[in-house]
Design a protein around this motif. Structure first.
Motif, PDB file in Angstrom:
ATOM      1  N   LYS A  62       0.845  -1.193   0.000  1.00 60.69           N
ATOM      2  CA  LYS A  62       0.000   0.000   0.000  1.00 60.69           C
ATOM      3  C   LYS A  62       0.877   1.239   0.000  1.00 60.69           C
ATOM      4  CE  LYS A  62      -4.313   1.476   0.207  1.00 60.69           C
ATOM      5  NZ  LYS A  62      -5.110   1.294   1.408  1.00 60.69           N
ATOM      6  N   ASN A  69      -7.694   6.229   5.066  1.00 60.19           N
ATOM      7  CA  ASN A  69      -8.091   4.960   4.474  1.00 60.19           C
ATOM      8  C   ASN A  69      -9.077   4.254   5.397  1.00 60.19           C
ATOM      9  OD1 ASN A  69      -6.565   4.555   1.950  1.00 60.19           O
ATOM     10  ND2 ASN A  69      -4.795   4.822   3.268  1.00 60.19           N
ATOM     11  N   GLY A 214      -1.580   4.084   4.203  1.00 62.81           N
ATOM     12  CA  GLY A 214      -1.099   4.039   2.833  1.00 62.81           C
ATOM     13  C   GLY A 214       0.394   3.863   2.680  1.00 62.81           C
TER      14      GLY A 214
END
Length: 227
Positions: A62, A69, A214
């Motif tokens: 990611k 997120n 992320g």
């Protein structure tokens, strides 16, 4: 304030991570949160990017870098007073967090406490936002004992009522009393924080979570002891 940690450093394990030898009484009562095989006992949104490989939970691919997120990993149970232990590993560019007592899973950033997981290796100064082990946006750690990227680190977090204590790799780095945060958006030292309500009014029971920010991150040996 006496440290809340009942630990002493012993010889390093094969992977270079110092282990912590606890008294037998402290060891009793721990429950494993991660079975090393799958995400049984955890909840994440459909389509999440977490994987389990070789006894490790990873967010290895990611790279969107987004804070909000929806694929955070959450325990299915809620916890109030507890000791949480786990190990984490980060790459050069890292950003994640360990969430505590989160009351609203749709708004974790503003309804939960976060212990920062980041690559702050080698930095002489600490901050409440970018240093590993910080009580995020509330209190900087007293030191920066994180290991180099790619090496495993052990964190121990203790929550007892308003008292929060964090140890990283066997060293006590944060001791905080949430009752001192009496104003919204303002910390006891006068600096600003992001929270819309006084931190003293945060829920004292909630979900434990691992943040999808992320960026790649790895966790293992996750266990908790209710107090």
């Amino acid at each position: 304030m006496k440290t809340l940690l009942l630990a002493t450093l012993v010889m390093a394990q094969d992977d270079g991570l110092p282990s912590v030898a606890l008294s037998q009484a402290a060891e009793e009562g721990f429950v494993t949160l991660f079975n090393g095989k799958d995400l049984t006992g955890w909840h994440a949104a459909e389509g999440h990017a977490w994987v389990v490989e070789d006894g490790v939970i990873g967010l290895k691919d990611k790279t969107d870098g987004k804070e909000h997120n929806g694929e955070y990993l959450w325990t299915k149970e809620q916890y109030g007073d507890f000791i949480l232990e786990l190990e984490f590993k980060v790459p050069e560019k890292a950003n994640s967090g360990i969430f505590l007592r989160t009351s609203d899973l749709k708004d974790p950033v503003y309804t939960g406490l976060e212990i920062q997981v980041a690559n702050s290796f080698g930095k002489s100064e600490t901050s409440k936002n970018g240093t590993a082990g910080a009580l995020y946006d509330l209190k900087a750690p007293s030191k920066n004992p994180i290991k180099a990227p790619g090496e495993w680190n052990k964190v121990r977090i203790e929550c007892r009522g308003p008292k929060i204590a964090v140890a990283l790799n066997g060293e006590s780095i944060v001791e905080a009393d949430l009752d001192q945060w009496t104003e919204a958006g303002k910390s006891p030292d006068g600096t600003k924080n992001k929270f819309k309500i006084p931190v003293k009014d945060f829920a004292r029971k909630g979900y434990v979570g691992l943040q999808d920010h992320g960026r790649p991150v790895w966790y293992r040996n996750v266990r908790i002891k209710a107090l």
